[in-house]
Design an enzyme around this catalytic site. Structure first.
Site, PDB file in Angstrom:
ATOM      1  CB  SER A   1      -0.871   0.021   1.263  1.00 50.42           C
ATOM      2  OG  SER A   1      -1.505   1.277   1.397  1.00 50.42           O
TER       3      SER A   1
ATOM      4  CE1 TYR B   1      -4.141  -2.123   4.883  1.00 51.89           C
ATOM      5  CE2 TYR B   1      -3.452   0.092   4.237  1.00 51.89           C
ATOM      6  CZ  TYR B   1      -3.879  -1.179   3.894  1.00 51.89           C
ATOM      7  OH  TYR B   1      -4.042  -1.515   2.565  1.00 51.89           O
TER       8      TYR B   1
HETATM    9  N1  LIG Z   1      -8.599  -1.022  -1.835  1.00 55.84           N
HETATM   10  C1  LIG Z   1      -7.629  -0.156  -1.563  1.00 55.84           C
HETATM   11  O1  LIG Z   1      -7.840   1.073  -1.552  1.00 55.84           O
HETATM   12  C2  LIG Z   1      -6.241  -0.646  -1.273  1.00 55.84           C
HETATM   13  C3  LIG Z   1      -5.204   0.313  -1.226  1.00 55.84           C
HETATM   14  C4  LIG Z   1      -3.925  -0.120  -0.965  1.00 55.84           C
HETATM   15  C5  LIG Z   1      -3.655  -1.465  -0.780  1.00 55.84           C
HETATM   16  N2  LIG Z   1      -4.683  -2.367  -0.822  1.00 55.84           N
HETATM   17  C6  LIG Z   1      -4.340  -3.766  -0.581  1.00 55.84           C
HETATM   18  O2  LIG Z   1      -4.767  -4.550  -1.675  1.00 55.84           O
HETATM   19  C7  LIG Z   1      -5.042  -5.876  -1.235  1.00 55.84           C
HETATM   20  C8  LIG Z   1      -6.415  -6.301  -1.733  1.00 55.84           C
HETATM   21  O3  LIG Z   1      -7.381  -5.455  -1.106  1.00 55.84           O
HETATM   22  P1  LIG Z   1      -8.832  -5.201  -1.691  1.00 55.84           P
HETATM   23  O4  LIG Z   1      -8.980  -3.749  -1.798  1.00 55.84           O
HETATM   24  O5  LIG Z   1      -9.077  -6.046  -2.878  1.00 55.84           O
HETATM   25  O6  LIG Z   1      -9.690  -5.664  -0.427  1.00 55.84           O
HETATM   26  P2  LIG Z   1     -10.867  -6.720  -0.290  1.00 55.84           P
HETATM   27  O7  LIG Z   1     -11.335  -6.582   1.110  1.00 55.84           O
HETATM   28  O8  LIG Z   1     -11.830  -6.548  -1.403  1.00 55.84           O
HETATM   29  O9  LIG Z   1     -10.128  -8.122  -0.490  1.00 55.84           O
HETATM   30  C9  LIG Z   1      -9.259  -8.672   0.456  1.00 55.84           C
HETATM   31  C10 LIG Z   1      -9.351 -10.179   0.343  1.00 55.84           C
HETATM   32  O10 LIG Z   1      -8.407 -10.762   1.260  1.00 55.84           O
HETATM   33  C11 LIG Z   1      -9.049 -11.890   1.850  1.00 55.84           C
HETATM   34  N3  LIG Z   1      -8.448 -12.203   3.142  1.00 55.84           N
HETATM   35  C12 LIG Z   1      -8.516 -11.494   4.286  1.00 55.84           C
HETATM   36  N4  LIG Z   1      -7.900 -12.136   5.277  1.00 55.84           N
HETATM   37  C13 LIG Z   1      -7.419 -13.295   4.739  1.00 55.84           C
HETATM   38  C14 LIG Z   1      -6.695 -14.395   5.265  1.00 55.84           C
HETATM   39  N5  LIG Z   1      -6.332 -14.444   6.562  1.00 55.84           N
HETATM   40  N6  LIG Z   1      -6.336 -15.385   4.429  1.00 55.84           N
HETATM   41  C15 LIG Z   1      -6.694 -15.356   3.119  1.00 55.84           C
HETATM   42  N7  LIG Z   1      -7.411 -14.354   2.575  1.00 55.84           N
HETATM   43  C16 LIG Z   1      -7.764 -13.334   3.381  1.00 55.84           C
HETATM   44  C17 LIG Z   1     -10.505 -11.461   1.994  1.00 55.84           C
HETATM   45  O11 LIG Z   1     -11.373 -12.576   2.170  1.00 55.84           O
HETATM   46  C18 LIG Z   1     -10.745 -10.720   0.696  1.00 55.84           C
HETATM   47  O12 LIG Z   1     -11.233 -11.575  -0.310  1.00 55.84           O
HETATM   48  C19 LIG Z   1      -4.950  -5.843   0.295  1.00 55.84           C
HETATM   49  O13 LIG Z   1      -3.695  -6.361   0.685  1.00 55.84           O
HETATM   50  C20 LIG Z   1      -5.052  -4.369   0.615  1.00 55.84           C
HETATM   51  O14 LIG Z   1      -4.425  -4.047   1.832  1.00 55.84           O
HETATM   52  C21 LIG Z   1      -5.970  -1.994  -1.078  1.00 55.84           C
END
Ligand SMILES: NC(=O)c1ccc[n+]([C@@H]2O[C@H](COP(=O)([O-])OP(=O)(O)OC[C@H]3O[C@@H](n4cnc5c(N)ncnc54)[C@H](O)[C@@H]3O)[C@@H](O)[C@H]2O)c1
Length: 258
Positions: free
Chosen positions: A143, A156
């Site tokens: 991130s 985070y």
């Molecule tokens: N959406 C944003 O703005 C953003 C920004 C920066 C980074 N990210 C990062 O991108 C990645 C994906 O996020 P997203 O936005 O698609 O979120 P999301 O919540 O849509 O998806 C996250 C997924 O991770 C899975 N997950 C959670 N805990 C888990 C575990 N213990 N084992 C296996 N799977 C698990 C969840 O079931 C979910 O399907 C994350 O690492 C998040 O931190 C997202």
């Protein structure tokens, strides 16, 4: 599933970015082992079952992750790489964060990246003699909060900084085995992680405008990311097209941090 097509392991594959990454990899001709604790979103999409298989995986559970390694050894399918996408967010200032909350967010975002990368990389090393490309890839979705202090995302951001560094350190050890390890740092992206807190409204203007109270710049490109924007870059970093790129962190946030 066809066992000769190069396989990519995607964690968090049922989330917003993970599902887009999975779709992108399938379009590029890879097979995908879609790992997650929940399978709901994946079952709503139309992935061809011969190229995409769901695998239940909790990235925080060392035994469960070791079983993934055993499963890969049984399959004997060539592995092109791993995308660490599983993640959770915790939004609170550090003074209001409990130790339990701190540990929970680190368990998924930092420990999970360490455990899954260690397991999959070990198997990829075993496969090196059969690898025609000598350019396989590991990509961790970290991130932009890993790189700058965030008033409302202290735990985070710390967990993502750990994810970033453990990935690039793996890269150093894996380079002699023809395995690259890179980090992709998204900014705000339209996924359930973000939109779940919008109460049904489109609140994308808030991160776009920025917030002086939270010491947050806005987004110069004037939009938040769509999951496909992140998937495009993740697929590139994983593929041999990025064959001379390793131990790098690439921020994909429309210029929100620099
Ligand atoms: N959406 C944003 O703005 C953003 C920004 C920066 C980074 N990210 C990062 O991108 C990645 C994906 O996020 P997203 O936005 O698609 O979120 P999301 O919540 O849509 O998806 C996250 C997924 O991770 C899975 N997950 C959670 N805990 C888990 C575990 N213990 N084992 C296996 N799977 C698990 C969840 O079931 C979910 O399907 C994350 O690492 C998040 O931190 C997202």
């Amino acid at each position: 599933m066809n066992t000769t097509t190069p396989l990519v392991i995607v964690t968090g594959a049922c989330g917003g970015i993970g599902a887009a990454v999975t779709q992108h990899l399938l379009t590029e001709g890879y097979a995908v082992l879609a790992c997650d604790t929940q399978e709901q979103i994946l079952s709503n999409t139309q992935h061809p079952t011969e190229k995409c298989e769901y695998y239940p995986l909790d990235v925080t559970d060392e035994t469960c992750v070791q079983h993934l390694g055993d499963y890969l050894r049984q399959r004997r399918q060539p592995v092109q790489g791993l995308i660490n996408c599983a993640g959770i967010v915790h939004a609170a200032p550090l003074l209001e964060t409990t130790l339990e909350q701190w540990r929970t967010v680190h368990a998924v975002n930092a420990d999970g990246v360490f455990l899954v990368t260690r397991e999959v990389a070990q198997y990829m090393i075993e496969q090196q003699p059969q690898d025609p490309t000598n350019s396989r890839g590991i990509v961790t979705i970290s991130s932009n909060a890993a790189n700058v202090p965030r008033a409302e995302f202290g735990a985070y951001g710390a967990s993502k900084a750990a994810a970033t560094r453990v990935t690039t350190s793996f890269g150093l050890q894996l380079a002699p085995h023809g395995i690259r390890a890179n980090v992709l740092c998204p900014g705000t992206t339209r996924t359930p992680m973000v939109t779940d807190s919008w109460n049904g409204e489109d609140r994308s203007q808030t991160p776009i405008k920025g917030s002086l109270e939270n010491y947050r710049l806005g987004i110069p490109l004037g939009r938040i990311a769509e999951p496909e924007d992140i998937a495009e870059v993740a697929t590139f970093l994983l593929s041999p097209r990025a064959k001379h790129v390793t131990m790098q962190s690439l921020t994909v946030d429309g210029g929100a941090t620099f």
